[in-house]
Design a protein around this motif. Sequence first.
Motif, mmCIF file in Angstrom:
data_model
loop_
_atom_site.group_PDB
_atom_site.id
_atom_site.type_symbol
_atom_site.label_atom_id
_atom_site.label_comp_id
_atom_site.label_asym_id
_atom_site.label_seq_id
_atom_site.Cartn_x
_atom_site.Cartn_y
_atom_site.Cartn_z
ATOM 1 N N GLU A 155 0.077 66.440 -14.161
ATOM 2 C CA GLU A 155 1.197 65.656 -13.638
ATOM 3 C C GLU A 155 1.656 66.229 -12.301
ATOM 4 O O GLU A 155 1.970 67.408 -12.210
ATOM 5 C CB GLU A 155 2.341 65.701 -14.653
ATOM 6 C CG GLU A 155 3.577 64.948 -14.223
ATOM 7 C CD GLU A 155 4.646 65.024 -15.294
ATOM 8 O OE1 GLU A 155 4.788 64.045 -16.049
ATOM 9 O OE2 GLU A 155 5.319 66.078 -15.380
ATOM 10 N N SER A 171 -1.427 62.053 -13.546
ATOM 11 C CA SER A 171 -0.254 61.190 -13.426
ATOM 12 C C SER A 171 0.761 61.758 -12.448
ATOM 13 O O SER A 171 0.567 62.834 -11.883
ATOM 14 C CB SER A 171 0.398 61.022 -14.805
ATOM 15 O OG SER A 171 0.927 62.251 -15.244
ATOM 16 N N SER A 188 0.267 57.016 -14.767
ATOM 17 C CA SER A 188 -1.075 57.506 -14.468
ATOM 18 C C SER A 188 -1.729 56.722 -13.342
ATOM 19 O O SER A 188 -1.360 55.576 -13.054
ATOM 20 C CB SER A 188 -1.961 57.381 -15.713
ATOM 21 O OG SER A 188 -1.464 58.187 -16.744
ATOM 22 N N LYS A 235 -6.587 55.427 -20.230
ATOM 23 C CA LYS A 235 -5.789 56.041 -19.166
ATOM 24 C C LYS A 235 -6.518 57.231 -18.565
ATOM 25 O O LYS A 235 -7.223 57.961 -19.256
ATOM 26 C CB LYS A 235 -4.436 56.496 -19.717
ATOM 27 C CG LYS A 235 -3.512 55.334 -20.040
ATOM 28 C CD LYS A 235 -2.188 55.811 -20.556
ATOM 29 C CE LYS A 235 -1.410 56.469 -19.479
ATOM 30 N NZ LYS A 235 -0.127 55.905 -19.158
#
Length: 154
Positions: free
Chosen positions: A101, A9, A39, A5
């Motif tokens: 994020e 995100s 993500s 990942k």
Amino acid sequence: MKSLKIPESVLVVIYTPLLDVLLIERADCPGFWQSVTGSKDHVDELIAETAAREVAEETGIIVGSFEIPSDRLVDWDHFIQYHIYPQWRHRYAPGVFLNTEHWFGLCVPEKTRVKLSPHEHVEYVWLPWSEAAHNCFSPSNGDAIRQLPSRHGM
């Protein structure tokens, strides 16, 4: 083999004009309620594209459809960094402990149909914003929801 990942995100607070908020329960962690998160798929993916894609994948709500015009997805121009929960660190490259994020809001009509991705989420509920904020397992998700009234102009 699944790729690692990217530690960037989105968190998308999906809500109605009356400020009822959609929460979804994680399939891998019963009792963990959250907004849509996810993500980037690749480094060059625009963060707004990530938000729209994750909303579609996790809820079946299509940003850019007749019911949900693209301008309903609003970049709140806010981001946080948080420590990745230990149980999910294996999904990232070794030594990656922080995720960035980006927060978005998505206003949808009352009674918008939700179709969960069963491998990711098992249940959903619409709650008044204050109750939704209280029921999130993630403190930052609760913080985002608590900003909803001021961001929606109420």
